[in-house]
Design a protein around this motif. Structure first.
Motif, PDB file in Angstrom:
ATOM      1  N   GLN A  16       2.969  -4.812   6.560  1.00  0.00           N
ATOM      2  CA  GLN A  16       1.772  -4.630   5.516  1.00  0.00           C
ATOM      3  C   GLN A  16       1.664  -2.971   5.302  1.00  0.00           C
ATOM      4  O   GLN A  16       1.376  -2.653   4.000  1.00  0.00           O
ATOM      5  N   HIS A  20       0.989  -1.329   1.881  1.00  0.00           N
ATOM      6  CA  HIS A  20      -0.556  -0.869   1.898  1.00  0.00           C
ATOM      7  C   HIS A  20      -1.024   0.015   2.618  1.00  0.00           C
ATOM      8  O   HIS A  20      -0.509   0.292   3.616  1.00  0.00           O
ATOM      9  N   CYS A  23      -4.714  -2.008   6.369  1.00  0.00           N
ATOM     10  CA  CYS A  23      -4.212  -3.406   6.924  1.00  0.00           C
ATOM     11  C   CYS A  23      -5.556  -3.687   7.500  1.00  0.00           C
ATOM     12  O   CYS A  23      -6.050  -3.266   8.476  1.00  0.00           O
ATOM     13  N   ARG A  93     -11.490   3.266   0.006  1.00  0.00           N
ATOM     14  CA  ARG A  93     -10.520   3.039  -1.330  1.00  0.00           C
ATOM     15  C   ARG A  93     -10.332   4.698  -1.656  1.00  0.00           C
ATOM     16  O   ARG A  93      -9.194   4.996  -1.889  1.00  0.00           O
ATOM     17  N   ARG A 125      -4.711  -2.260  -2.480  1.00  0.00           N
ATOM     18  CA  ARG A 125      -4.773  -1.276  -1.540  1.00  0.00           C
ATOM     19  C   ARG A 125      -4.552  -1.834   0.015  1.00  0.00           C
ATOM     20  O   ARG A 125      -4.368  -1.095   0.995  1.00  0.00           O
ATOM     21  N   ILE A 126      -5.041  -3.117   0.200  1.00  0.00           N
ATOM     22  CA  ILE A 126      -5.158  -3.831   1.420  1.00  0.00           C
ATOM     23  C   ILE A 126      -4.302  -5.055   1.603  1.00  0.00           C
ATOM     24  O   ILE A 126      -4.242  -5.763   0.596  1.00  0.00           O
ATOM     25  N   GLY A 127      -3.717  -5.342   2.715  1.00  0.00           N
ATOM     26  CA  GLY A 127      -3.115  -6.536   3.288  1.00  0.00           C
ATOM     27  C   GLY A 127      -3.899  -7.115   4.274  1.00  0.00           C
ATOM     28  O   GLY A 127      -4.349  -6.169   5.162  1.00  0.00           O
TER      29      GLY A 127
END
Length: 389
Positions: A16, A20, A23, A93, A125-127
């Protein structure tokens, strides 16, 4: 003490972070998320590592000004119980864009649906990784019976005696009802939620009947659905959706419900170790336990998993599609599984490419060209089999 191998999850975190900057590890409280975060940092030799626990008043005070607290940090930043401060997501963010070499590992005890701010603020931007309690692959297949009875929460599974494990589970249920739900922002009566949870334990493996449950609790159908959504969002239950085919048969269109952790199920039903072989819920308990293992091994999302039932004729415990193949699973607590008329009808109606009967032990053989018997202890070595069907 058995060896607990969570290397597969550590590798998922690393994967991840290759995609990104943020995580999210989401799973029920006390399933081992912070231990996993520490193991990831140690195994990958990451330095420095900063840890913020949002249940710690000192850490909360530091994050009153998130920009001031987080912007100077380098390396790995771990923020635990993120659902308690969702206003941090917009700051993450900004930092994720401003500091591309910094990584943010956020831990939460609520599903993505309950912390929607993450997907809205950190899109792209996130997993996400769902962290379950311990699974059979991690504990060792020789410990199947222990894991099935005690469940996978580390402090329950690793307790020195069965009595200590039971005491921990009882305390966990009490704490979840009286404390954790309110921290998630829900103010339902702990007594009402306990009654619902016990009723759902008796429904375990069966079709949900919202009206009957509502009448039992003297509440409306809509309130029952809302309470069930809460328990599902906190990873306590699984609501398995029905599959529909365009066939000339009457099909069930109401979901099934399962208590996700078998140890909590046995506690809610007051089943002890000596009861399991003869208890009327043994088959349903095995179905739920094995179902979670198969879903975990195939890394399936909730919206990829179904059951199927043609009223009064045939049913299938689990159905999903993988590599373009339609796969069916039946979970049977038996040492002599047979091809039943229900299985034949399921294969015919659903046009299954393959059906697997999951049973206890380490069996592994074909009943026919497209029906296999697989002991849960043999599941890992057979995973590749489904990839080449």
């Amino acid at each position: 003490m058995p060896f607990i191998n969570r290397t597969a999850l550590i590798n998922q975190i690393e994967t991840q972070f290759q995609v990104h900057p943020v995580c999210a590890l989401l799973g029920p409280r006390q399933c081992g998320k912070i231990t996993l975060a520490k193991a990831y940092a140690n195994l990958k030799h990451i330095n420095p590592v900063y840890h913020f626990d949002l249940e710690d008043p000192n850490h909360l005070a530091q994050l009153e000004n998130p920009k001031l607290a987080l912007e100077p940090l380098e390396g790995l930043v771990v923020i635990d119980e993120i659902q308690l401060r969702p206003h941090l997501f917009p700051y993450l963010r900004v930092l994720a864009d401003k500091k591309p070499d910094c990584r943010y590992l956020i831990l939460g005890s609520a599903s993505r649906d309950l912390i929607q701010q993450s997907s809205e603020s950190l899109a792209g931007r996130i997993g996400y990784i769902e962290i379950t309690p311990l699974q059979l692959q991690e504990c060792g297949y020789e410990h199947l019976r222990k894991l099935w009875f005690r469940g996978g929460f580390p402090r329950s599974y690793l307790a020195p005696q069965d009595e200590a494990s039971l005491l921990w589970r009882k305390a966990y249920i009490q704490t979840f009802l009286e404390r954790d739900l309110s921290l998630l922002g829900f103010n339902q009566s702990p007594q009402a939620m306990r009654r619902l949870w016990v009723i759902l334990a008796h429904y375990h493996g069966n079709i949900l009947n919202y009206s009957d449950i509502g009448r039992s609790l003297a509440i409306s159908d809509m309130t029952v659905r809302r309470y069930i959504d809460i328990l599902q969002g906190a990873f306590m239950i699984r609501v398995l959706k029905p599959w529909f085919e365009n066939i000339h048969k009457r099909q069930v269109k109401t979901p099934k419900v399962f208590i996700r952790d078998s140890g909590l199920l046995h506690t809610l039903l007051d089943i002890n170790l000596t009861h399991i072989p003869m208890h009327p819920k043994t088959g349903a308990s095995w179905e739920g336990f094995a179902l979670e293992e198969v879903i975990h091994h195939h890394q399936l999302d909730a919206d990829e998993c179904y059951f199927w039932s043609s009223t009064g004729e045939a049913e299938l415990d689990l159905l999903f599609t993988k590599n373009g193949k339609k796969l069916g699973f039946e979970f049977k607590y038996t040492d002599s599984p047979q091809i039943t008329s229900s299985i034949k009808k399921a294969i015919e109606c659903l046009k299954l490419d393959f059906l697997t009967l999951i049973v206890p032990g380490d069996m592994d053989y074909l009943l026919s060209e497209n029906i296999r018997v697989c002991g849960l202890s043999s599941l890992k070595k057979n995973l590749g089999f489904f990839d080449v069907l």
